[in-house]
Design a protein around this motif. Structure first.
Motif, PDB file in Angstrom:
ATOM      1  N   GLN A  46       0.826  -1.192   0.000  1.00 48.51           N
ATOM      2  CA  GLN A  46       0.000   0.000   0.000  1.00 48.51           C
ATOM      3  C   GLN A  46       0.869   1.253   0.000  1.00 48.51           C
ATOM      4  O   GLN A  46       1.937   1.292   0.592  1.00 48.51           O
ATOM      5  CB  GLN A  46      -0.897   0.043   1.235  1.00 48.51           C
ATOM      6  CG  GLN A  46      -1.989  -0.975   1.234  1.00 48.51           C
ATOM      7  CD  GLN A  46      -2.871  -0.830   2.460  1.00 48.51           C
ATOM      8  OE1 GLN A  46      -2.462  -0.269   3.463  1.00 48.51           O
ATOM      9  NE2 GLN A  46      -4.078  -1.315   2.374  1.00 48.51           N
ATOM     10  N   LYS A  47       0.376   2.277  -0.666  1.00 50.60           N
ATOM     11  CA  LYS A  47       1.063   3.564  -0.647  1.00 50.60           C
ATOM     12  C   LYS A  47       0.832   4.197   0.720  1.00 50.60           C
ATOM     13  O   LYS A  47      -0.231   4.027   1.322  1.00 50.60           O
ATOM     14  CB  LYS A  47       0.483   4.494  -1.704  1.00 50.60           C
ATOM     15  CG  LYS A  47       0.756   4.092  -3.113  1.00 50.60           C
ATOM     16  CD  LYS A  47       0.157   5.129  -4.044  1.00 50.60           C
ATOM     17  CE  LYS A  47       0.317   4.757  -5.478  1.00 50.60           C
ATOM     18  NZ  LYS A  47      -0.299   5.763  -6.359  1.00 50.60           N
ATOM     19  N   PRO A  48       1.794   4.954   1.208  1.00 56.76           N
ATOM     20  CA  PRO A  48       1.546   5.662   2.465  1.00 56.76           C
ATOM     21  C   PRO A  48       0.491   6.750   2.254  1.00 56.76           C
ATOM     22  O   PRO A  48       0.384   7.320   1.169  1.00 56.76           O
ATOM     23  CB  PRO A  48       2.911   6.271   2.812  1.00 56.76           C
ATOM     24  CG  PRO A  48       3.688   6.255   1.551  1.00 56.76           C
ATOM     25  CD  PRO A  48       3.128   5.161   0.703  1.00 56.76           C
ATOM     26  N   ILE A  49      -0.290   7.006   3.290  1.00 55.85           N
ATOM     27  CA  ILE A  49      -1.333   8.018   3.200  1.00 55.85           C
ATOM     28  C   ILE A  49      -0.697   9.388   3.370  1.00 55.85           C
ATOM     29  O   ILE A  49       0.065   9.626   4.302  1.00 55.85           O
ATOM     30  CB  ILE A  49      -2.411   7.783   4.277  1.00 55.85           C
ATOM     31  CG1 ILE A  49      -3.124   6.471   4.005  1.00 55.85           C
ATOM     32  CG2 ILE A  49      -3.403   8.928   4.297  1.00 55.85           C
ATOM     33  CD1 ILE A  49      -4.148   6.111   5.050  1.00 55.85           C
ATOM     34  N   LYS A  50      -1.008  10.283   2.459  1.00 55.49           N
ATOM     35  CA  LYS A  50      -0.473  11.636   2.481  1.00 55.49           C
ATOM     36  C   LYS A  50      -1.450  12.528   3.235  1.00 55.49           C
ATOM     37  O   LYS A  50      -2.632  12.591   2.910  1.00 55.49           O
ATOM     38  CB  LYS A  50      -0.286  12.129   1.054  1.00 55.49           C
ATOM     39  CG  LYS A  50       0.349  13.483   0.960  1.00 55.49           C
ATOM     40  CD  LYS A  50       0.562  13.847  -0.513  1.00 55.49           C
ATOM     41  CE  LYS A  50       1.239  15.178  -0.645  1.00 55.49           C
ATOM     42  NZ  LYS A  50       1.444  15.533  -2.055  1.00 55.49           N
ATOM     43  N   VAL A  51      -0.967  13.235   4.255  1.00 55.29           N
ATOM     44  CA  VAL A  51      -1.794  14.153   5.041  1.00 55.29           C
ATOM     45  C   VAL A  51      -1.562  15.562   4.508  1.00 55.29           C
ATOM     46  O   VAL A  51      -0.420  16.016   4.390  1.00 55.29           O
ATOM     47  CB  VAL A  51      -1.446  14.076   6.542  1.00 55.29           C
ATOM     48  CG1 VAL A  51      -2.262  15.083   7.333  1.00 55.29           C
ATOM     49  CG2 VAL A  51      -1.679  12.663   7.066  1.00 55.29           C
ATOM     50  N   ILE A  52      -2.642  16.257   4.196  1.00 54.45           N
ATOM     51  CA  ILE A  52      -2.581  17.610   3.659  1.00 54.45           C
ATOM     52  C   ILE A  52      -2.716  18.594   4.822  1.00 54.45           C
ATOM     53  O   ILE A  52      -3.582  18.430   5.681  1.00 54.45           O
ATOM     54  CB  ILE A  52      -3.725  17.857   2.651  1.00 54.45           C
ATOM     55  CG1 ILE A  52      -3.791  16.748   1.611  1.00 54.45           C
ATOM     56  CG2 ILE A  52      -3.601  19.237   2.022  1.00 54.45           C
ATOM     57  CD1 ILE A  52      -2.590  16.651   0.723  1.00 54.45           C
ATOM     58  N   VAL A  53      -1.867  19.618   4.857  1.00 55.83           N
ATOM     59  CA  VAL A  53      -1.950  20.668   5.874  1.00 55.83           C
ATOM     60  C   VAL A  53      -2.367  21.955   5.175  1.00 55.83           C
ATOM     61  O   VAL A  53      -1.728  22.375   4.196  1.00 55.83           O
ATOM     62  CB  VAL A  53      -0.604  20.870   6.600  1.00 55.83           C
ATOM     63  CG1 VAL A  53      -0.710  21.995   7.618  1.00 55.83           C
ATOM     64  CG2 VAL A  53      -0.156  19.577   7.259  1.00 55.83           C
ATOM     65  N   VAL A  54      -3.452  22.561   5.668  1.00 56.81           N
ATOM     66  CA  VAL A  54      -3.991  23.768   5.046  1.00 56.81           C
ATOM     67  C   VAL A  54      -4.081  24.863   6.101  1.00 56.81           C
ATOM     68  O   VAL A  54      -4.555  24.631   7.219  1.00 56.81           O
ATOM     69  CB  VAL A  54      -5.388  23.500   4.442  1.00 56.81           C
ATOM     70  CG1 VAL A  54      -5.972  24.762   3.842  1.00 56.81           C
ATOM     71  CG2 VAL A  54      -5.323  22.397   3.406  1.00 56.81           C
ATOM     72  N   GLU A  55      -3.628  26.065   5.731  1.00 57.39           N
ATOM     73  CA  GLU A  55      -3.791  27.263   6.562  1.00 57.39           C
ATOM     74  C   GLU A  55      -4.688  28.228   5.790  1.00 57.39           C
ATOM     75  O   GLU A  55      -4.197  29.038   5.008  1.00 57.39           O
ATOM     76  CB  GLU A  55      -2.443  27.894   6.862  1.00 57.39           C
ATOM     77  CG  GLU A  55      -1.555  27.035   7.728  1.00 57.39           C
ATOM     78  CD  GLU A  55      -0.257  27.737   8.098  1.00 57.39           C
ATOM     79  OE1 GLU A  55      -0.213  28.983   8.099  1.00 57.39           O
ATOM     80  OE2 GLU A  55       0.706  27.022   8.378  1.00 57.39           O
TER      81      GLU A  55
END
Length: 141
Positions: A46-55
């Motif tokens: 499985q691909k690692p899950i990418k966490v998006i950071v938004v400001e």
């Protein structure tokens, strides 16, 4: 030696003829002659899950956050530099989005929220200071 010859030989129909290859195989350890089809891949496919950071700075950024959630990506939203009224509207919008997508939203810090789609679980054990979690107390500061 062919399989049918082995079967006929055990039934006594014919006398089994042992070839040189058969004798060599009997001298080898069993692990060399056994099939090697029982391999197990131990790497994570499985691909690692990418966490998006938004400001976010304006309410227009709420649609970007909703799009990330629709694409099944978790989002950390940092409201530290966002106007309080805009942040309140965005939390309402994002909460509705996560609910519609069967996701979850969790306050993880002062002015910071973690929004996840249904394919991600949040296991957060924050400090319980007796505050009511249904009221967004950070908006009143």
């Amino acid at each position: 030696m062919k399989i049918m010859e082995k079967v006929w030989g055990t039934l006594g129909i014919i006398e089994p003829v042992e070839t040189e290859d058969d004798r060599l195989r009997q001298d080898e350890p069993e692990s060399k002659t056994s099939k090697k089809n029982n391999l197990v891949n131990l790497t994570n496919s499985q691909k690692p899950i990418k966490v998006i950071v938004v400001e976010p700075y304006s309410f227009d950024d709420a649609q970007q956050i909703a799009d990330h959630l629709k694409n099944r990506k978790p989002v950390v939203v940092n409201f530290e530099n966002t106007d309080k009224d805009v942040a309140k509207r965005m939390v309402d919008f994002i909460s509705g989005t996560t609910y519609a997508l069967s996701g979850n939203i969790q306050k993880i810090g002062n002015n910071i929220f973690f929004c996840v789609p249904s394919n991600v679980d949040i296991a957060y054990t924050g400090r319980d200071d007796g505050a009511d979690k249904s009221v967004l107390s950070w908006m009143n500061k």
